[in-house]
Design a protein around this motif. Structure first.
Motif, short mmCIF file in Angstrom:
data_model
loop_
_atom_site.label_atom_id
_atom_site.label_comp_id
_atom_site.label_asym_id
_atom_site.label_seq_id
_atom_site.Cartn_x
_atom_site.Cartn_y
_atom_site.Cartn_z
N LEU A 57 0.82 -1.21 0.00
CA LEU A 57 0.00 0.00 0.00
C LEU A 57 0.85 1.26 0.00
CD1 LEU A 57 -2.67 -0.97 2.69
CD2 LEU A 57 -2.86 -1.14 0.19
N TYR A 58 1.99 1.19 0.68
CA TYR A 58 2.84 2.37 0.80
C TYR A 58 4.25 1.94 1.16
CZ TYR A 58 4.95 6.63 2.59
OH TYR A 58 5.79 7.68 2.78
N ALA A 59 5.23 2.61 0.57
CA ALA A 59 6.64 2.45 0.94
C ALA A 59 7.28 3.82 0.86
CB ALA A 59 7.34 1.47 0.01
N GLY A 60 7.99 4.20 1.91
CA GLY A 60 8.63 5.51 1.90
C GLY A 60 9.79 5.59 2.87
N ASP A 61 10.63 6.59 2.67
CA ASP A 61 11.76 6.83 3.55
C ASP A 61 11.30 7.60 4.78
OD1 ASP A 61 13.68 5.64 1.88
OD2 ASP A 61 13.87 7.48 0.70
N GLY A 62 11.91 7.29 5.91
CA GLY A 62 11.62 8.02 7.14
C GLY A 62 12.35 9.36 7.14
N ASP A 63 11.69 10.37 7.63
CA ASP A 63 12.28 11.69 7.82
C ASP A 63 12.55 11.90 9.30
OD1 ASP A 63 12.40 12.60 5.18
OD2 ASP A 63 10.35 13.36 5.22
N THR A 64 12.96 13.10 9.64
CA THR A 64 13.19 13.45 11.04
C THR A 64 11.90 13.29 11.82
OG1 THR A 64 14.86 15.05 10.35
CG2 THR A 64 13.98 15.28 12.59
N PRO A 65 11.90 12.48 12.88
CA PRO A 65 10.68 12.30 13.66
C PRO A 65 10.28 13.58 14.38
CG PRO A 65 12.45 10.88 14.50
CD PRO A 65 13.01 11.69 13.38
N LEU A 66 8.99 13.82 14.45
CA LEU A 66 8.48 14.98 15.17
C LEU A 66 8.32 14.69 16.65
CD1 LEU A 66 5.82 16.22 12.61
CD2 LEU A 66 8.20 16.93 12.85
N VAL A 67 7.94 13.46 16.97
CA VAL A 67 7.81 13.03 18.35
C VAL A 67 8.41 11.63 18.45
CG1 VAL A 67 6.22 12.47 20.23
CG2 VAL A 67 5.67 14.33 18.64
N ALA A 68 9.56 11.53 19.10
CA ALA A 68 10.22 10.24 19.29
C ALA A 68 11.40 10.43 20.23
CB ALA A 68 10.71 9.68 17.96
N ALA A 69 11.70 9.39 20.96
CA ALA A 69 12.90 9.42 21.80
C ALA A 69 14.13 9.30 20.90
CB ALA A 69 12.87 8.27 22.80
N HIS A 70 15.26 9.70 21.42
CA HIS A 70 16.51 9.59 20.66
C HIS A 70 16.70 8.14 20.18
CE1 HIS A 70 20.55 10.42 19.34
NE2 HIS A 70 20.97 9.37 20.04
N GLY A 71 17.03 7.97 18.92
CA GLY A 71 17.27 6.63 18.36
C GLY A 71 16.03 5.94 17.84
N GLN A 72 14.88 6.58 17.87
CA GLN A 72 13.66 5.94 17.39
C GLN A 72 13.32 6.27 15.94
OE1 GLN A 72 10.68 6.99 20.37
NE2 GLN A 72 10.75 4.88 21.09
N ALA A 73 14.19 6.95 15.24
CA ALA A 73 13.94 7.24 13.83
C ALA A 73 14.11 5.95 13.02
CB ALA A 73 14.91 8.31 13.33
N TRP A 74 13.31 5.81 11.97
CA TRP A 74 13.38 4.64 11.10
C TRP A 74 13.79 5.08 9.71
CZ3 TRP A 74 13.20 0.02 13.27
CH2 TRP A 74 12.67 -0.06 14.58
N ASP A 75 14.53 4.21 9.02
CA ASP A 75 14.98 4.53 7.67
C ASP A 75 13.86 4.41 6.65
OD1 ASP A 75 17.64 4.96 8.51
OD2 ASP A 75 18.08 2.81 8.38
N ALA A 76 12.95 3.46 6.85
CA ALA A 76 11.88 3.23 5.88
C ALA A 76 10.64 2.71 6.59
CB ALA A 76 12.33 2.24 4.81
#
Length: 124
Positions: A57-76
């Protein structure tokens, strides 16, 4: 960090609403140079997805998280719809599919696979 689902978890999945469609949330963190391996896995996995009635349904790259603890960003992030948990379980048990999962395992340092249920099916 977890990358692949354990067999015991997969066995628990199918009996939960076995005939109901669901969407799998995929959060991916790539290993260094892992994106190319994941793209190869995705190309090969597409045939199995079609065979078992799944749909990306959807595939995309992760951007800078707006709300997340340090290290919780995802690449995709991917959203994949399956016709049922039973169909998903049959796909991941398929010997041909299992053969290509090494590409996915090599590509990732961490992943979340989260089955979701539409709110419209919740009671109340």
């Amino acid at each position: 960090m977890a990358v692949d689902p354990h067999e015991a978890i997969l066995q628990e999945l199918a009996p939960q609403s076995p005939g109901e469609p669901f969407v799998m949330l995929n959060l991916l963190r790539f290993a260094p140079d892992g994106r190319a391996s994941y793209e190869e896995y995705s190309r090969r996995a597409a045939a199995f997805l079609r065979q078992y009635g799944g749909e990306l349904l959807y595939a995309g790259d992760g951007d800078t998280p707006l709300v997340a603890a340090h290290g919780q960003a995802w690449d995709a992030v991917l959203l994949v719809r399956y016709p049922s948990r039973e169909a998903f379980s049959r796909m991941v048990a398929d010997p041909g599919y299992r053969e290509i999962t090494r590409l996915r395992t090599r590509a990732l340092t961490e992943a979340v696979l989260q089955p979701t249920t539409p709110w419209s099916r919740r009671a109340g």
